[in-house]
Design a protein around this motif. Structure first.
Motif, PDB file in Angstrom:
ATOM      1  N   GLU A 180     -65.166  66.091  25.108  1.00  0.00           N
ATOM      2  CA  GLU A 180     -63.709  65.986  25.011  1.00  0.00           C
ATOM      3  C   GLU A 180     -63.039  66.999  25.942  1.00  0.00           C
ATOM      4  N   GLY A 223     -51.611  67.762  24.401  1.00  0.00           N
ATOM      5  CA  GLY A 223     -51.774  67.206  23.055  1.00  0.00           C
ATOM      6  C   GLY A 223     -53.207  67.345  22.563  1.00  0.00           C
ATOM      7  N   ILE A 224     -54.159  67.000  23.417  1.00  0.00           N
ATOM      8  CA  ILE A 224     -55.574  67.078  23.036  1.00  0.00           C
ATOM      9  C   ILE A 224     -55.970  68.531  22.753  1.00  0.00           C
ATOM     10  N   GLN A 226     -54.046  70.982  21.891  1.00  0.00           N
ATOM     11  CA  GLN A 226     -53.425  71.453  20.649  1.00  0.00           C
ATOM     12  C   GLN A 226     -54.150  70.925  19.418  1.00  0.00           C
ATOM     13  N   LYS A 227     -54.547  69.667  19.501  1.00  0.00           N
ATOM     14  CA  LYS A 227     -55.250  69.057  18.361  1.00  0.00           C
ATOM     15  C   LYS A 227     -56.569  69.810  18.105  1.00  0.00           C
ATOM     16  N   ALA A 230     -55.912  73.177  16.588  1.00  0.00           N
ATOM     17  CA  ALA A 230     -55.552  73.100  15.166  1.00  0.00           C
ATOM     18  C   ALA A 230     -56.811  73.001  14.304  1.00  0.00           C
ATOM     19  N   THR A 231     -57.825  72.289  14.798  1.00  0.00           N
ATOM     20  CA  THR A 231     -59.052  72.168  14.006  1.00  0.00           C
ATOM     21  C   THR A 231     -59.745  73.522  13.870  1.00  0.00           C
ATOM     22  N   SER A 404     -62.288  63.800   7.962  1.00  0.00           N
ATOM     23  CA  SER A 404     -62.372  63.304   9.337  1.00  0.00           C
ATOM     24  C   SER A 404     -63.713  63.608   9.990  1.00  0.00           C
ATOM     25  N   ASP A 406     -63.826  63.916  13.206  1.00  0.00           N
ATOM     26  CA  ASP A 406     -63.455  64.397  14.530  1.00  0.00           C
ATOM     27  C   ASP A 406     -64.157  65.703  14.870  1.00  0.00           C
ATOM     28  N   THR A 408     -64.676  69.415  15.478  1.00  0.00           N
ATOM     29  CA  THR A 408     -64.057  70.592  14.903  1.00  0.00           C
ATOM     30  C   THR A 408     -64.459  71.799  15.726  1.00  0.00           C
TER      31      THR A 408
END
Ligand SMILES: Nc1nc2c(ncn2[C@@H]2O[C@H](COP(=O)(O)OP(=O)(O)OP(=O)(O)O)[C@@H](O)[C@H]2O)c(=O)[nH]1
Ligand SMILES: [Mg+2]
Length: 476
Positions: A180, A223-224, A226-227, A230-231, A404, A406, A408
Motif C-alpha cells: 500500500e 487520504g491513504i 491519513q487512513k 489512524a490505524t 476490519s 485492513d 494496521t
C-alpha cells in the motif's frame, strides 16, 4: 547502503536458550554448504553437497579438523578433531529459496545449551562467523526477499503479546503495508516527475499536469496516508492501552468517579475543594481494552505552591491523553471555569460527564456542543456508570476497526514516517490550492515520498537499518 559482509557465511543458534527437544543452528551465506560439510557426516554415506535442496537427512556431527587451531573446548572440556558432538537432522535450502535468499543449512540437533554452543563453535572453526543480532533478517531485506516493513514484522511476530498484535504483524509480514505504501509512493513519484518537468519547461508555458489532476492525485495519497496513520493510533490502544484523564474544576466529583470506575477507593474524596493535588493513575480493563485512568487536581486559581504544581501536572496529563473525561457538577450552575474547561477539552477527544445526577439539576443553560455527548451520572449512587464505561470504550476503539481486515500500522517508526508524510502532503495541497510555483509543491511531495520510502526501506540509511536490526536478537 553498505552491502558489505554478504560474502561472509554467518551462523547462530536460532532457537531459544535453554533445554529443548531440539535446537537449531542456522548457517547462511555462500559457503554454508562447505562449512557444514566439514562437520556433518550423513548416515547415508552420501556427501552433503549432493543432497537435494529442502530435504531432511540424518547425520552425525563431528568436531571439524582443527588444524593449527587449539582444541575446541566446550565448558573447559577439550574436544579433539573428529570427536562426536551429537546426531542431527540436516536440511539444505538452496539460494534463493531460503529465508535469507542465500544458501542456508539448518542443523537440528538436541536442544541443550552445551550441544548448541559446541555446534556453533564448530561452525566457526569450519569457517563461518557468528551472526550479529538480526543479521539473517537483514540479509533477507538486503537480498530483496522482504521489504523493511516485512523485516520488522518478523520481529513483531516474535514479540507479539496479544492476538490482535499477532494478527497485525502477520498481515504486515505478508507485505500488505509495504504494497500500500509503495503504491502511494509510486503515485507521488509520478506527480513529482510531472511537476519537475513543469518547472523545467515553465518558459514554454506548458502545463504538464492540470491543477485539478494534481489536487486529485495528491489528495488521494494524503487520504491513504491519513487512513494508515489512524490505524496506528488504534493499534497502539489495542496493544498498549489508552490513557484516559479525568479533569474538571475542584469538588465536582472527579475522584469519586475514578473510584467508581475502578470499583475501589483509590483516590481520596472529601467535601473540601482541592483535595486531589497530584496525578493519580490506575489501570482497568474495559471491554478487553486496557485503560490507564488518571485522576487529576481540579483546576482553579491555585491557593498555594503545592496546588499550583498539581495543576501544572493536570495540564500536562490532559495534553497527552487519548481521551479526556470532563466532569461537571450538575447540581450547581455552570461556572466560568467549567466553560473554560469545556472549551479546552473539546479541542481533543473528550466525553462530558454530568455528575451528581442524584441531586436536582441546576444546569439550565445550553451545554453547547457538549450537549449531545454529555452523560448524566452519579458517582455517589453509581447510576449511569456502566453507560460511561461503554462510551469510553466506544470512543477509544472505533467500531469497524477490530473487525476490519485492513492493514494496521503497529510500528512506532512507521507511524512517525506516516505522520511526516501526511504533514508534507497537507503542505503540498495547500501550495497547489494557493497556486504556488512548482518548486514549492515538489519539495513537499518529495518529502512525503521519501518518508514513505523509509517505511519499506526503498529509501533508508545505514543508521536506520542499524537501529532496526539491533533490536533483534542473534539468530533471527
Ligand atoms: N451528591 C453527590 N455528591 C457527590 C457525587 N460525587 C461526588 N460527590 C461529593 O462531592 C465532593 C467532592 O468529591 P471529590 O470526588 O473529592 O471531588 P474532586 O473533583 O475529586 O475534587 P478535588 O480533588 O478537590 O478537585 C465529596 O463530598 C463527594 O462526596 C455525586 O454523584 N453525588
Ligand atoms: Mg479529587
Amino acid at each position: 547502503m553498505v552491502r558489505g559482509g554478504l560474502e561472509d557465511t554467518i551462523c547462530a543458534i536460532a532457537t531459544p536458550v535453554g533445554e529443548g527437544g531440539i535446537g537449531i543452528v542456522r548457517l547462511s551465506g555462500p559457503r554454508a554448504l562447505a562449512v557444514a560439510s566439514r562437520l556433518v557426516r550423513l548416515r547415508s554415506g552420501a556427501l552433503l553437497s549432493s543432497i537435494a535442496t529442502h530435504t531432511l537427512h540424518l547425520a552425525d556431527l563431528l568436531v571439524p579438523s582443527l588444524g593449527q587451531s587449539p582444541t575446541l573446548r566446550v565448558e573447559g572440556a577439550p574436544f579433539s578433531s573428529g570427536a562426536l558432538l551429537d546426531e542431527a537432522l540436516v536440511v539444505y535450502m538452496k539460494a534463493p529459496r531460503s529465508f535469507t535468499a542465500e544458501d542456508v543449512v539448518e542443523i537440528q540437533s538436541h536442544g541443550g545449551a552445551l550441544v548448541l554452543g559446541a555446534l556453533c563453535e564448530a561452525c566457526i572453526v569450519a569457517g563461518a562467523r557468528l551472526a550479529e543480532p538480526g543479521e539473517f533478517t537483514k540479509r533477507a531485506f538486503i537480498n530483496g526477499r522482504l521489504d523493511l516493513s516485512q523485516a520488522e514484522a518478523v520481529l513483531d511476530t516474535i514479540r507479539a503479546k496479544s492476538a490482535a498484535g499477532l494478527k497485525a504483524a502477520q498481515r504486515q509480514l505478508r507485505g500488505e503495508l509495504g504494497r500500500e505504501v509503495e503504491h502511494t509512493r509510486g503515485a507521488l513519484l509520478m506527480v513529482l516527475a510531472h511537476v519537475e518537468a513543469g518547472i523545467d519547461f515553465v518558459e514554454e508555458g506548458i502545463a504538464f499536469l492540470q491543477r485539478e489532476e494534481l489536487l486529485r492525485v495528491v489528495g488521494e495519497a494524503a487520504g491513504i496516508v491519513q487512513k494508515l496513520e489512524a490505524t496506528a493510533q488504534q493499534g497502539r490502544i489495542l496493544r498498549e492501552g489508552a490513557r484516559v484523564v479525568i479533569v474538571g474544576r475542584p469538588n465536582v466529583g472527579k475522584s469519586s468517579l475514578m473510584n467508581r470506575l475502578l470499583r475501589e477507593d483509590r483516590s481520596i474524596v472529601t467535601a473540601i475543594p482541592g483535595t486531589t493535588r497530584d496525578v493519580i493513575e490506575e489501570s482497568i480493563i474495559v471491554g478487553g481494552v486496557k485503560i490507564r485512568l488518571v485522576d487529576t487536581a481540579g483546576i482553579r486559581e491555585a491557593i498555594d505552591v503545592v496546588e499550583q504544581e498539581g495543576i501544572r501536572r493536570t495540564r500536562s496529563a490532559q495534553a497527552d491523553a487519548d481521551l479526556v473525561l470532563i466532569v461537571i457538577d450538575g447540581s450547581v450552575p455552570l461556572t466560568g471555569e467549567d466553560r473554560e474547561f469545556m472549551k479546552q477539552a473539546m479541542e481533543g477527544k473528550h466525553l462530558a460527564v454530568l455528575n451528581k445526577s442524584d441531586l436536582p439539576s441546576r444546569i439550565q443553560e445550553d451545554l453547547g456542543a457538549l450537549g449531545d455527548r454529555a452523560y448524566p451520572v452519579s458517582a455517589k449512587t453509581g447510576s449511569g456508570i456502566e453507560v460511561i464505561r461503554s462510551a469510553i470504550r466506544a470512543e477509544l476503539v472505533s467500531a469497524g476497526f477490530e473487525a476490519s481486515e485492513d492493514v494496521t500500522v503497529t510500528n512506532v517508526r512507521h507511524a512517525a514516517a506516516l505522520r511526516r508524510a501526511a504533514d508534507s502532503l497537507q503542505q503540498a495541497l495547500e501550495s497547489v490550492r494557493r497556486g504556488m510555483a512548482g518548486e514549492f509543491i515538489s519539495i513537499d511531495v518529495r518529502a512525503a515520498a521519501d518518508a514513505l520510502g523509509e517505511i519499506t526501506g526503498a529509501i533508508t540509511t545505514d543508521e536506520i537499518l542499524e537501529r532496526i536490526f539491533s533490536e533483534f536478537c542473534i539468530g533471527k
